[in-house]
Design an enzyme around this catalytic site. Structure first.
Site, PDB file in Angstrom:
ATOM      1  N   ALA A 160       0.862  -1.193   0.000  1.00 15.00           N
ATOM      2  CA  ALA A 160       0.000   0.000   0.000  1.00 15.00           C
ATOM      3  C   ALA A 160       0.892   1.234   0.000  1.00 15.00           C
ATOM      4  O   ALA A 160       1.983   1.215   0.577  1.00 15.00           O
ATOM      5  CB  ALA A 160      -0.882   0.003   1.241  1.00 15.00           C
ATOM      6  N   LYS A 161       0.432   2.299  -0.644  1.00 17.17           N
ATOM      7  CA  LYS A 161       1.172   3.562  -0.540  1.00 17.17           C
ATOM      8  C   LYS A 161       0.635   4.262   0.708  1.00 17.17           C
ATOM      9  O   LYS A 161      -0.133   5.227   0.649  1.00 17.17           O
ATOM     10  CB  LYS A 161       1.005   4.399  -1.811  1.00 17.17           C
ATOM     11  CG  LYS A 161       2.120   5.428  -1.986  1.00 17.17           C
ATOM     12  CD  LYS A 161       2.106   6.008  -3.388  1.00 17.17           C
ATOM     13  CE  LYS A 161       3.033   7.203  -3.508  1.00 17.17           C
ATOM     14  NZ  LYS A 161       4.442   6.931  -3.339  1.00 17.17           N
ATOM     15  N   ALA A 162       1.009   3.693   1.857  1.00 17.49           N
ATOM     16  CA  ALA A 162       0.504   4.151   3.149  1.00 17.49           C
ATOM     17  C   ALA A 162       1.573   4.996   3.829  1.00 17.49           C
ATOM     18  O   ALA A 162       2.767   4.697   3.726  1.00 17.49           O
ATOM     19  CB  ALA A 162       0.145   2.952   4.019  1.00 17.49           C
ATOM     20  N   TYR A 166       6.380   4.850   4.988  1.00 18.27           N
ATOM     21  CA  TYR A 166       7.439   5.755   4.537  1.00 18.27           C
ATOM     22  C   TYR A 166       8.466   6.087   5.608  1.00 18.27           C
ATOM     23  O   TYR A 166       9.482   6.720   5.300  1.00 18.27           O
ATOM     24  CB  TYR A 166       6.822   6.989   3.862  1.00 18.27           C
ATOM     25  CG  TYR A 166       6.461   6.598   2.439  1.00 18.27           C
ATOM     26  CD1 TYR A 166       7.297   6.901   1.370  1.00 18.27           C
ATOM     27  CD2 TYR A 166       5.353   5.810   2.186  1.00 18.27           C
ATOM     28  CE1 TYR A 166       7.012   6.464   0.085  1.00 18.27           C
ATOM     29  CE2 TYR A 166       5.056   5.362   0.907  1.00 18.27           C
ATOM     30  CZ  TYR A 166       5.891   5.694  -0.137  1.00 18.27           C
ATOM     31  OH  TYR A 166       5.631   5.248  -1.401  1.00 18.27           O
TER      32      TYR A 166
END
Ligand code: PY5
Length: 312
Positions: A160-162, A166
């Site tokens: 997921a680009k959660a 990051y």
């Protein structure tokens, strides 16, 4: 003047926040929001290129679809439709009247309510856009293998680009900078090559392209997909999606990273070893050139990927 992510100093005039365009100074959230404490958020990075009196936004719908896939992976419902967010992006670009290349960042995160880990606080949604130049050097970058490992997708949805994910890329990217490198390359939990801190990776060997498969703890990159299409449909170059060993990197003919921010970034050195000739490779340069034309809508076959917002 366009700035990159790290020394960005030109704030835009307007921001889209929870359904309305607001002035930059009013685009605020509270310190109690859940997303700040636990990283319960998802986001996207989209580029817009200023060309012939318009901002040309690349693969806007595909980015929005990925935003919704990321949200679904973390139990989050974004209180707008994809179409509404697409319209919001266009409106935001227009009101800001950008006359240089830009970076657009939609973000949705859990807002106010409880601090409980199982809280399903209402979701706040924002879209910001900034003037944006190059992110990595387009003529070649030096990379190191990060000491931080990519967890596998059974630890948490690393695909997921959660926002929470990051922290890992913040650490790997800082580590690379501290050692004098331009970017980090992470290995996955089994020791195979995964991706860069904010980019997918491709190697060129004997005229073919090799890249790790999706759902092998990489982000399903939109630039990655664009490059695969360029290779197969325009250049007749074969692409293999398979796992890559660290040692394969050192003896590759060419290597490049792909990402919205990074675009096509040739890798000319890894861990002190020159890659190929030690300069950007020929196939890499060809793909880079075609990519720059495609994002401006100059290649008919892929024009459907470009949304134009005219700037008066
Ligand atoms: N892998 C990771 C971990 C990423 O963060 C990104 C995008 C990519 C791959 C490439 O995906 P795409 O081609 O769809 O952009 N990174 C962000 C970007 O906007 C930058 C984060 C700082 O390029």
């Amino acid at each position: 003047m366009a700035k990159n992510l790290e020394n960005q100093i030109v704030w835009p005039r307007y921001v889209w926040l929870n359904g309305a365009i607001v002035e930059w100074g009013n685009a605020k959230v509270h310190v109690f929001v859940h997303g700040l404490h636990y990283g319960t958020g998802v986001f996207e990075g989209i580029r817009g290129y200023y060309d012939s009196g318009a901002i040309k936004i690349f693969r806007l719908e595909d980015h929005m679809k990925r935003l919704y896939r990321s949200a679904k992976m973390i139990y989050m419902e974004i209180p707008y439709t994809i179409e509404q967010l697409i319209e919001a992006v266009k409106e935001l670009v227009q009101v800001n009247g950008f006359k240089s290349d830009i970076y657009i960042r939609p973000i949705a995160f859990r807002g106010l309510g409880s601090f409980g880990l199982r809280a399903r606080n209402p979701v706040e949604t924002a879209i910001i856009a900034i003037e944006f130049g190059k992110y990595l050097k387009p003529d070649g970058i030096r990379c190191m293998i990060s000491s931080w490992r990519k967890p596998s997708g059974d630890s948490f949805p690393i695909e997921a680009k959660a926002t929470a994910n990051y922290l890992l890329y913040h650490l790997s990217s800082l580590e690379a900078a501290n050692h004098g490198y331009d970017e980090a390359i992470l290995l996955d939990a089994e020791g195979y090559v995964s991706e860069g801190s904010g980019e997918n990776i491709f190697i060129v060997k004997n005229g073919v392209l090799i890249t790790p498969p999706v759902y092998s703890s990489i982000l399903e990159g939109i630039t990655r997909d664009t490059v695969i299409r360029i290779a197969r449909e325009m250049l007749g170059v074969e692409v293999f999606e398979r796992r890559i060993r660290r040692a394969e990197l050192y003896v590759a003919d060419e290597i490049f990273l792909t990402g919205t921010a990074a675009e096509i970034a040739p890798v000319i050195e890894i861990d002190g070893r020159p890659i190929g000739s030690g300069k950007a490779g020929e196939l890499t340069k060809k793909i880079q050139e075609l990519y720059q034309q495609i994002v401006l809508g100059k290649i008919e076959r892929y024009r459907k990927w470009v949304v134009e917002v005219s700037i008066p």
